[in-house]
Design a protein around this motif. Sequence first.
Motif, PDB file in Angstrom:
ATOM      1  N   GLY A  17       0.782  -1.227   0.000  1.00 31.92           N
ATOM      2  CA  GLY A  17       0.000   0.000   0.000  1.00 31.92           C
ATOM      3  C   GLY A  17       0.814   1.277   0.000  1.00 31.92           C
ATOM      4  N   LEU A  18       2.128   1.176   0.046  1.00 25.73           N
ATOM      5  CA  LEU A  18       2.993   2.354   0.049  1.00 25.73           C
ATOM      6  C   LEU A  18       3.552   2.606  -1.340  1.00 25.73           C
ATOM      7  N   SER A  19       3.846   3.856  -1.632  1.00 26.63           N
ATOM      8  CA  SER A  19       4.562   4.140  -2.876  1.00 26.63           C
ATOM      9  C   SER A  19       6.005   3.690  -2.690  1.00 26.63           C
ATOM     10  N   ALA A  20       6.705   3.516  -3.775  1.00 26.75           N
ATOM     11  CA  ALA A  20       8.117   3.119  -3.696  1.00 26.75           C
ATOM     12  C   ALA A  20       8.920   4.147  -2.901  1.00 26.75           C
ATOM     13  N   ALA A  21       8.620   5.439  -3.102  1.00 28.00           N
ATOM     14  CA  ALA A  21       9.353   6.489  -2.380  1.00 28.00           C
ATOM     15  C   ALA A  21       9.072   6.430  -0.886  1.00 28.00           C
ATOM     16  N   GLU A  22       7.817   6.176  -0.513  1.00 30.99           N
ATOM     17  CA  GLU A  22       7.469   6.085   0.910  1.00 30.99           C
ATOM     18  C   GLU A  22       8.161   4.895   1.565  1.00 30.99           C
TER      19      GLU A  22
END
Length: 155
Positions: A17-22
């Motif tokens: 559920g997270l973006s790659a950056a997060e």
Amino acid sequence: MPSDIPLSPAAAVQPNGLSAAEQRAIETLYRAFNEQDPALVHEATTPDWQDIPLGPGQAPGPAGLGPVIAMFAQAFPDVRITVQEMFGHQGRAAVRARITGTHRGEFFGIAPTGKPIDVVMHEVHHLRDGRISHTWHLEDWFGMLGQLSAWPPQA
């Protein structure tokens, strides 16, 4: 020193559920301890990052974590934070992790024992623009004191 935390390939949203950056920001925060590199905290967090609650004597903001990392590196030279679970949604992330190491230096007045520690840790992060803006954390420090035979106090 290589990290135990694998870095994610670039993608819009990870299965957790997270973006790659997060996800990368969160992993980088823990790498700061694993690699004993406070500069990574600045890479992972926003300039106004809030660490809640602050540790004893810890200054606010990303720079405030540098001395904490140094203290852990001195007391537990082999300190590792291993993420066991990470998931998020809409700029929020939860992490379940463990802190391990060997007590080789003084830690809050406790002389080195040579004993291993294994501390459960739970954190909730707020994320903004791919970086951590707030961290709420809870570690089992009483459990760690018991592992070092420093709690309960001896009569």
